[in-house]
Design a protein around this motif. Structure first.
Motif, PDB file in Angstrom:
ATOM      1  N   UNK A 180       0.829  -1.210   0.000  1.00  0.00           N
ATOM      2  CA  UNK A 180       0.000   0.000   0.000  1.00  0.00           C
ATOM      3  C   UNK A 180       0.865   1.262   0.000  1.00  0.00           C
ATOM      4  N   UNK A 181       1.937   1.254   0.791  1.00  0.00           N
ATOM      5  CA  UNK A 181       2.837   2.405   0.849  1.00  0.00           C
ATOM      6  C   UNK A 181       3.540   2.602  -0.488  1.00  0.00           C
ATOM      7  N   UNK A 182       4.003   1.513  -1.088  1.00  0.00           N
ATOM      8  CA  UNK A 182       4.655   1.603  -2.397  1.00  0.00           C
ATOM      9  C   UNK A 182       3.696   2.197  -3.430  1.00  0.00           C
ATOM     10  N   UNK A 183       2.478   1.749  -3.413  1.00  0.00           N
ATOM     11  CA  UNK A 183       1.473   2.277  -4.348  1.00  0.00           C
ATOM     12  C   UNK A 183       1.271   3.769  -4.101  1.00  0.00           C
ATOM     13  N   UNK A 184       1.147   4.161  -2.841  1.00  0.00           N
ATOM     14  CA  UNK A 184       0.951   5.567  -2.486  1.00  0.00           C
ATOM     15  C   UNK A 184       2.129   6.427  -2.917  1.00  0.00           C
ATOM     16  N   UNK A 185       3.334   5.856  -2.911  1.00  0.00           N
ATOM     17  CA  UNK A 185       4.544   6.574  -3.296  1.00  0.00           C
ATOM     18  C   UNK A 185       4.771   6.549  -4.809  1.00  0.00           C
ATOM     19  N   UNK A 186       3.848   5.979  -5.560  1.00  0.00           N
ATOM     20  CA  UNK A 186       3.925   5.999  -7.014  1.00  0.00           C
ATOM     21  C   UNK A 186       4.741   4.885  -7.633  1.00  0.00           C
ATOM     22  N   UNK A 187       5.032   3.852  -6.869  1.00  0.00           N
ATOM     23  CA  UNK A 187       5.788   2.727  -7.419  1.00  0.00           C
ATOM     24  C   UNK A 187       4.890   1.918  -8.355  1.00  0.00           C
ATOM     25  N   UNK A 188       5.514   1.371  -9.397  1.00  0.00           N
ATOM     26  CA  UNK A 188       4.762   0.567 -10.349  1.00  0.00           C
ATOM     27  C   UNK A 188       4.821  -0.914 -10.020  1.00  0.00           C
ATOM     28  N   UNK A 189       5.804  -1.351  -9.255  1.00  0.00           N
ATOM     29  CA  UNK A 189       5.829  -2.733  -8.790  1.00  0.00           C
ATOM     30  C   UNK A 189       6.687  -2.838  -7.538  1.00  0.00           C
ATOM     31  N   UNK A 190       6.494  -3.956  -6.850  1.00  0.00           N
ATOM     32  CA  UNK A 190       7.211  -4.257  -5.612  1.00  0.00           C
ATOM     33  C   UNK A 190       8.000  -5.539  -5.849  1.00  0.00           C
ATOM     34  N   UNK A 191       9.224  -5.549  -5.389  1.00  0.00           N
ATOM     35  CA  UNK A 191      10.043  -6.748  -5.512  1.00  0.00           C
ATOM     36  C   UNK A 191      10.705  -7.061  -4.178  1.00  0.00           C
ATOM     37  N   UNK A 192      11.150  -8.291  -4.045  1.00  0.00           N
ATOM     38  CA  UNK A 192      11.870  -8.710  -2.846  1.00  0.00           C
ATOM     39  C   UNK A 192      12.723  -9.909  -3.194  1.00  0.00           C
ATOM     40  N   UNK A 193      13.677 -10.184  -2.341  1.00  0.00           N
ATOM     41  CA  UNK A 193      14.459 -11.408  -2.456  1.00  0.00           C
ATOM     42  C   UNK A 193      14.285 -12.193  -1.171  1.00  0.00           C
ATOM     43  N   UNK A 194      14.489 -13.487  -1.275  1.00  0.00           N
ATOM     44  CA  UNK A 194      14.407 -14.357  -0.116  1.00  0.00           C
ATOM     45  C   UNK A 194      15.450 -15.454  -0.292  1.00  0.00           C
ATOM     46  N   UNK A 195      16.218 -15.704   0.727  1.00  0.00           N
ATOM     47  CA  UNK A 195      17.251 -16.730   0.655  1.00  0.00           C
ATOM     48  C   UNK A 195      16.643 -18.048   0.167  1.00  0.00           C
ATOM     49  N   UNK A 196      17.380 -18.758  -0.660  1.00  0.00           N
ATOM     50  CA  UNK A 196      16.870 -20.008  -1.231  1.00  0.00           C
ATOM     51  C   UNK A 196      16.475 -21.028  -0.173  1.00  0.00           C
ATOM     52  N   UNK A 197      17.068 -20.948   0.998  1.00  0.00           N
ATOM     53  CA  UNK A 197      16.753 -21.924   2.052  1.00  0.00           C
ATOM     54  C   UNK A 197      15.439 -21.622   2.767  1.00  0.00           C
ATOM     55  N   UNK A 198      14.866 -20.472   2.568  1.00  0.00           N
ATOM     56  CA  UNK A 198      13.649 -20.061   3.286  1.00  0.00           C
ATOM     57  C   UNK A 198      12.390 -20.496   2.521  1.00  0.00           C
TER      58      UNK A 198
END
Length: 150
Positions: A109-127
């Motif tokens: 929601x915050x990303x959208x409010x700040x005008x971002x077009x997409x959200x990304x993340x990384x997660x360790x392969x073991x998780x």
């Protein structure tokens, strides 16, 4: 379980944040509560950068979750700004109760409010549990990530 508040992290929150960062097999190898000096310096850098949003989730006066949201302006995708979610942690007493979903919803929601077009993340392969969690929230494993330690 009481009302939840998501707010900007402060220096007083650092012991609780670092404890959550250290509370798993990966974090236990790289985090230390023995000296908070480097964490204080990092918080000062985060606070000085308007593209950084380090937040905590607080319930009944206790920090029970945290994440960092970074906005990244760019040229690709026709000049899109993207958001990066990092260091999502939930206190062990709160896991499985929906708090992680609430924190990610706040970030999106915050990303959208700040005008971002997409959200990304990384997660360790073991998780693998985290991977299932993010997939349930609509994230897709669309890229392969790489890191180089300096």
């Amino acid at each position: 379980m009481g009302d939840l508040e998501i707010r900007d992290a402060t220096a007083d929150d650092l012991p609780a944040i670092v404890a959550m960062l250290a509370d798993d097999p990966l974090g236990a190898q790289r985090e230390s509560l023995d000296d908070l000096t480097p964490y204080r310096a990092a918080l000062e850098r985060l606070d000085a950068d308007p593209n950084q949003h380090l937040v905590v989730a607080v319930r009944e006066g206790h920090v029970v979750g945290t994440l960092q949201l970074t906005t990244i302006p760019g040229l690709s995708h026709q000049g899109a700004t993207r958001a990066l979610i990092e260091a999502v942690r939930i206190h062990s007493d709160e896991r499985g109760g929906g708090l992680g979903s609430q924190l990610i919803e706040w970030a999106v929601d915050t990303a959208r409010r700040l005008g971002c077009r997409f959200v990304q993340l990384t997660s360790d392969k073991s998780r693998t549990d985290a991977h299932r969690f993010y997939a349930r929230l609509g994230f897709t494993a669309s890229h392969e990530g790489f890191k180089l330690r300096l």
